[in-house]
Design an enzyme around this catalytic site. Structure first.
Site, short mmCIF file in Angstrom:
data_model
loop_
_atom_site.label_atom_id
_atom_site.label_comp_id
_atom_site.label_asym_id
_atom_site.label_seq_id
_atom_site.Cartn_x
_atom_site.Cartn_y
_atom_site.Cartn_z
N GLY A 112 0.78 -1.22 0.00
CA GLY A 112 0.00 0.00 0.00
C GLY A 112 0.82 1.27 0.00
O GLY A 112 0.26 2.35 -0.06
N CYS A 113 2.13 1.18 0.09
CA CYS A 113 2.93 2.38 0.25
C CYS A 113 4.25 2.22 -0.46
O CYS A 113 4.95 1.24 -0.26
CB CYS A 113 3.16 2.66 1.74
SG CYS A 113 4.31 4.00 2.05
N GLY A 114 4.60 3.19 -1.27
CA GLY A 114 5.86 3.13 -1.99
C GLY A 114 6.95 3.95 -1.34
O GLY A 114 8.01 4.13 -1.92
N CYS B 72 7.60 3.80 2.37
CA CYS B 72 7.88 3.40 3.74
C CYS B 72 9.38 3.20 3.92
O CYS B 72 10.05 2.57 3.11
CB CYS B 72 7.14 2.11 4.07
SG CYS B 72 5.36 2.27 3.97
#
Length: 268
Positions: free
Chosen positions: A107-109, A111
């Site tokens: 869900g996150c590029g 982190c």
């Protein structure tokens, strides 16, 4: 490794229990190692890994061109897959200048970035690119669903695709992570020497800031998503000169930045 695998399940449908299998997307840890030094670990679908390796390296600014890689090894390990790069002399210094270590969930590029400043890293301004009519954009968007083989099978992955006004849909890649799918697309375009400036990049997700940053690194002047963009994504897109279209559905789309690339009508 295949992109999906059958898993047993019991379903309650139509007032009855049904036993059987369902295809689910694979998700594994994929490590990026440059010149023997670990750089990043992403959770990803383990197909199109060469495209993923090259595309991630390009959109993250580690490479400026695919031919800067001397050797790329895809090494399966008990805990995941290691993408091992050996770069041409000089690229190691550029990599050290923007070091980052992260364990990136789907869900996150972003982190694991080391500083807040890295969130709004400078990206290049794109060139003029193409201009497309609403009808062409609708045709491009309509070409997505039939080409999403893995999503048709699993109903659980994102896609990123490139549409060319004369050639139609020329490349599409899928992954459990939306930013991974765009990296895979970047690698596919690099392998075929297809400039992103010549067409429309599409994603089956919301348009977040990291997608805009990656599009800018590709030189993509137009980016469309099936969901809405974030406000930060629009700020970066405006600065980079990217036309962002969101809420792309069967009944149309919405333009948020740089509308001059969308023509009022189809060209004669």
């Amino acid at each position: 490794m295949p992109g999906s695998r059958q898993a047993p399940r019991r379903a309650w449908r139509g007032g009855n229990w049904q036993d059987g299998d369902r295809a689910l997307p694979e998700e594994v840890a994929v490590a990026f190692t440059y010149d023997g030094t670990a750089h990043a670990v992403m959770m990803a679908t383990p197909d199109d890994l060469r495209d993923f390796a090259i595309g991630f390296s390009l959109t993250e600014g580690i490479l400026t061109h695919a031919d800067e890689v001397e050797v790329l090894e895809i090494v399966p390990l008990p805990t995941g897959i290691d993408l091992r790069f050996w770069l041409q002399p000089g690229r190691g210094e550029a990599l050290a200048a923007r070091r980052r270590r992260m364990a990136g969930p789907v869900g996150c590029g972003m982190c694991g970035l080391e500083t807040l400043a890295q969130v709004q890293r400078a990206v290049p301004e794109v060139g003029p690119g193409v201009a497309l009519s609403p009808e062409e954009i609708e045709a491009a968007l309509a070409s997505l669903p039939p080409a999403q083989a893995l999503n048709t099978e699993t109903h659980a992955v994102h896609a990123a695709a490139f549409w060319h006004p004369r050639r139609g849909l020329v490349a599409l890649r899928e992954d459990v992570g939306r930013h991974n799918a765009l990296d895979k697309l970047a690698g596919a375009l690099a392998a075929r020497s297809l400039p992103a400036a010549e067409g429309l990049v599409m994603v089956t997700s919301r348009i977040s800031v990291e997608l805009v940053q990656k599009a800018a690194m590709l030189g993509a002047p137009m980016l469309a998503g099936i969901s809405a963009p974030t406000t930060l994504a629009l700020e970066v897109a405006e600065a980079a000169g990217i036309t962002v279209m969101g809420i792309c559905r069967r009944d149309g789309f919405e333009i948020f930045t740089r509308p001059h690339r969308v023509l009022e009508a189809a060209p004669a």
